[in-house]
Enzyme design. Structure first.
Site, PDB file in Angstrom:
ATOM      1  N   GLU A 133       0.870  -1.165   0.000  1.00 26.62           N
ATOM      2  CA  GLU A 133       0.000   0.000   0.000  1.00 26.62           C
ATOM      3  C   GLU A 133       0.912   1.222   0.000  1.00 26.62           C
ATOM      4  OE1 GLU A 133      -2.784   0.384   3.257  1.00 26.62           O
ATOM      5  OE2 GLU A 133      -3.480   2.308   2.478  1.00 26.62           O
ATOM      6  N   ARG A 185       5.111 -12.854   9.679  1.00 27.57           N
ATOM      7  CA  ARG A 185       5.643 -11.506   9.551  1.00 27.57           C
ATOM      8  C   ARG A 185       7.015 -11.426  10.240  1.00 27.57           C
ATOM      9  NH1 ARG A 185       3.453  -6.123   9.453  1.00 27.57           N
ATOM     10  NH2 ARG A 185       1.727  -6.852   8.220  1.00 27.57           N
ATOM     11  N   LYS A 193       4.458   0.717   9.221  1.00 31.35           N
ATOM     12  CA  LYS A 193       4.537   2.020   8.555  1.00 31.35           C
ATOM     13  C   LYS A 193       3.841   3.111   9.357  1.00 31.35           C
ATOM     14  CE  LYS A 193       3.125   0.117   4.753  1.00 31.35           C
ATOM     15  NZ  LYS A 193       2.576  -0.134   3.417  1.00 31.35           N
TER      16      LYS A 193
HETATM   17  P1  ATP Z   1       2.731  -2.254   7.807  1.00 32.91           P
HETATM   18  O1  ATP Z   1       1.904  -2.876   8.876  1.00 32.91           O
HETATM   19  O2  ATP Z   1       4.162  -2.131   8.143  1.00 32.91           O
HETATM   20  O3  ATP Z   1       2.160  -0.997   7.290  1.00 32.91           O
HETATM   21  P2  ATP Z   1       1.547  -3.692   5.742  1.00 32.91           P
HETATM   22  O4  ATP Z   1       1.356  -5.148   5.829  1.00 32.91           O
HETATM   23  O5  ATP Z   1       0.383  -2.821   5.940  1.00 32.91           O
HETATM   24  O6  ATP Z   1       2.754  -3.302   6.676  1.00 32.91           O
HETATM   25  P3  ATP Z   1       1.742  -3.485   2.929  1.00 32.91           P
HETATM   26  O7  ATP Z   1       2.250  -2.351   2.158  1.00 32.91           O
HETATM   27  O8  ATP Z   1       0.293  -3.747   2.922  1.00 32.91           O
HETATM   28  O9  ATP Z   1       2.248  -3.287   4.410  1.00 32.91           O
HETATM   29  O10 ATP Z   1       2.559  -4.800   2.631  1.00 32.91           O
HETATM   30  C1  ATP Z   1       3.003  -5.253   1.375  1.00 32.91           C
HETATM   31  C2  ATP Z   1       3.393  -6.693   1.553  1.00 32.91           C
HETATM   32  O11 ATP Z   1       4.469  -6.825   2.477  1.00 32.91           O
HETATM   33  C3  ATP Z   1       2.239  -7.508   2.118  1.00 32.91           C
HETATM   34  O12 ATP Z   1       2.170  -8.728   1.416  1.00 32.91           O
HETATM   35  C4  ATP Z   1       2.616  -7.688   3.547  1.00 32.91           C
HETATM   36  O13 ATP Z   1       2.045  -8.855   4.068  1.00 32.91           O
HETATM   37  C5  ATP Z   1       4.138  -7.736   3.483  1.00 32.91           C
HETATM   38  N1  ATP Z   1       4.718  -7.329   4.762  1.00 32.91           N
HETATM   39  C6  ATP Z   1       4.504  -6.187   5.437  1.00 32.91           C
HETATM   40  N2  ATP Z   1       5.165  -6.164   6.607  1.00 32.91           N
HETATM   41  C7  ATP Z   1       5.842  -7.333   6.683  1.00 32.91           C
HETATM   42  C8  ATP Z   1       6.712  -7.930   7.654  1.00 32.91           C
HETATM   43  N3  ATP Z   1       7.005  -7.308   8.784  1.00 32.91           N
HETATM   44  N4  ATP Z   1       7.223  -9.152   7.388  1.00 32.91           N
HETATM   45  C9  ATP Z   1       6.922  -9.768   6.251  1.00 32.91           C
HETATM   46  N5  ATP Z   1       6.115  -9.274   5.299  1.00 32.91           N
HETATM   47  C10 ATP Z   1       5.572  -8.072   5.501  1.00 32.91           C
HETATM   48 MG    MG Z   2      -1.254  -2.118   5.366  1.00 34.72          MG
END
Ligand code: ATP
Ligand code: MG
Length: 535
Positions: free
Chosen positions: A30, A255, A265
């Site tokens: 995102e 994760r 983020k």
């Molecule tokens: P955050 O909670 O840090 O904002 P998010 O999951 O909302 O992370 P996205 O931009 O939606 O972030 O994630 C893009 C991809 O990266 C998704 O497939 C997500 O599952 C993966 N991802 C995000 N954070 C992690 C993590 N800490 N470890 C492994 N994969 C991750």
């Molecule tokens: Mg997200």
């Protein structure tokens, strides 16, 4: 045979059974912040599969939340992925499918599988029930198809205020899975989208947009983190009810969590917005751009992702393991130089003229060679390398002591000078004749070897960094765990060899640590020399 992880095991059995042919994955960030090291893990998995099975991997921006998203983030995400060395097959945006998503929603309404609900998001949450109690059905649930079609079109045409109506999937208010209790799939939201502008005032929810985007792109394996496991039934419901088949298949993995830092983020944005750090790419940040500015080599990050593997249960990985990977890479690749962080003048009183000596560039590499440095009658040593009141086992220079100057002579203490406050301002020594390596007096036993810089040393700014968070993981909010001092600036002296360094060049400052020249020409501490990783 190459080893496989559990996701690859699934893929291999599906390939063997002929359930899939060409493997297509996607990385779906995102654009609401910069990528962090957790994303590197997800990137390594998705692009690793592409490579291993000769498949494809799309970069798809999951841009369904216009109030939080921005092109700045889109651009940084692309740059960071390229930096890691991955190449996506297609650059796509969930917003490219808004028309199709709308049509799928209309189809669900026509099939009696979605309805416009008059309740607010808060009321819907309140009526959702609990793990032990079923939810309460909305009074809007039994609207006719015609009425739903009319109202949904009204939502699209701006006839309702933000939040006044939502479109919900009609599934099962008594489902043991709360995500299946008539989840919201569209909401009214007046916000300018960074790609579609003001074309839409309704936006699809993640749980609706994500499976549809995957289906449209022909993704075979939709790999996501564990918290989406409970959403998988909804993912499949959307997939089947919109008329798609068994693929894509959603697979969840653990994760990545890292000690001494935060990874969401949302929280990282808080650090940027409150000025705790100087931006998303501040070298203290666990973002990929922060790590790049800090000096972490991309290969070290990929090596780290490889070592932590792919698991099905969440765990915290020690920051020390990441640093271990970085240090191992730098030990093999970084040129050794002498830089004095806190300079103290040393006069080598019996040295009448400068002499050129040589320093090894990298003892771990056979062909790395050496470079020259000039020993001058006045040099700089580290303030902490001389003590008039030394603690026990102090092997550096002390009154009446001897040390070796790295790559040059053994020197013997003669006297020192102090200012009016008693602070040492200079130390006077004499060098021992023939004490250079290979000389007749080279065998004299001295315990300390000091790095030094000549009188024509370059003035350099050195930034040392510490962890953002303290080391007590007791569930306190990260705001309470912030380290008070995470950056210390030194004004040091560097041997002239470093004048030729370019931005992003990495070095080992002997006895100090690994450093990278940053865009401003200052040196950032990448990682210290001492390894605290216990395996
Ligand atoms: P955050 O909670 O840090 O904002 P998010 O999951 O909302 O992370 P996205 O931009 O939606 O972030 O994630 C893009 C991809 O990266 C998704 O497939 C997500 O599952 C993966 N991802 C995000 N954070 C992690 C993590 N800490 N470890 C492994 N994969 C991750
Ligand atoms: Mg997200």
């Amino acid at each position: 045979m190459e080893s496989t992880n559990f996701i690859e095991d699934i893929i291999e059995s599906e390939l063997a059974e002929g359930k899939v042919k060409k493997i297509v994955t996607r990385f779906p960030p995102e654009p609401n912040g910069y990528l962090h090291v957790g994303h590197a893990k997800s990137l390594a998995i998705n692009f690793g599969i592409k490579k291993k099975y000769n498949g494809e991997c799309n970069l798809r921006f999951d841009d369904t939340n216009p109030t939080k998203e921005d092109v700045e983030y889109v651009n940084s995400i692309k740059e960071d992925i390229k930096w890691l060395g991955f190449t996506w097959d297609r650059e796509l945006y969930a917003s490219d499918y808004f028309d199709q998503m709308y049509e799928f929603a209309v189809k669900l309404i026509k099939d009696g599988k979605a309805y416009v609900c008059d309740m607010s998001a808060e009321e819907i949450t309140k009526n959702r029930g609990t793990l032990t109690e079923p939810g309460i059905e909305s009074p809007s649930r039994n609207r006719t198809v015609e009425e739903n079609l009319r109202l949904f079109e009204g939502m699209k045409n701006g006839e309702f205020k933000d939040g006044e109506k939502v479109l919900r999937a009609k599934i099962d208010m008594a489902s043991p899975n709360i995500n299946m209790r008539d989840p919201i799939i569209y909401r009214v939201l007046r916000a300018t989208h960074h790609r579609t502008g003001d074309k839409w005032c309704i936006y699809p929810m993640y749980d609706f947009a994500h499976p549809i985007s995957d289906c449209i792109e022909g993704i075979t394996h939709s790999i996501c983190t564990l918290e989406f496991e409970d959403h998988r039934p909804l993912y499949d419901w959307v997939k089947y009810n919109c008329g798609f088949g068994d693929n894509p298949r959603q697979i969840e993995f653990a994760r990545l969590g890292l000690t001494r830092t935060i990874m969401s983020k949302r929280y990282l944005k808080r650090l940027v917005d409150t000025g705790v750090v100087d931006g998303w790419d501040d070298p203290r940040m666990p973002t990929l751009s922060g790590m790049r500015e800090r000096g972490y080599p991309a290969e070290a990050l990929l090596d780290f992702c490889d070592r932590i593997g792919v698991a099905k249960s969440n765990s915290m990985v020690e920051a020390a393991l990441l640093e271990h990977c970085v240090r191992e890479n730098l030990n093999a690749n970084a040129t050794r130089v002498m830089v004095v962080k806190e300079p103290l003048k040393m006069n080598v009183v019996n040295l009448k003229a400068p002499i050129v000596v040589k320093v090894e560039n990298n003892p771990t590499k056979e062909d790395a060679g050496e470079h020259e440095v000039t020993l001058t009658p006045t040099i700089y040593i580290e303030k902490s390398d001389f003590s008039i009141d030394p603690p026990p086992k102090y092997h550096r220079l002390k009154p009446d002591g001897m040390v070796r100057l790295k790559g040059a002579y053994i020197v013997k203490y003669l006297s020192h000078e102090t200012d009016e406050n008693g602070n040492v301002t200079a130390v006077n020594c004499e060098y021992v004749e023939d004490s250079m390596s290979g000389g007749a007096n080279a065998g004299i036993k001295v315990k300390g070897v000091l790095h030094w810089a000549p009188s024509d040393a370059e003035d350099v700014v050195i930034n040392d960094y510490d962890y953002l968070l303290d080391d007590v993981e007791d569930g306190r909010d990260f705001g309470e765990r912030l380290n008070p001092v995470t950056k210390t600036v030194y004004h040091g002296k560097a041997e002239p060899f470093l004048k030729n360094a370019a931005a992003y060049d990495r070095f080992q400052f002997m006895r100090l640590g690994y450093y990278m020249k940053n865009k401003k020409g200052e040196y950032n501490l990448i990682v210290g020399l001492k390894d605290s990783y216990k395996g």
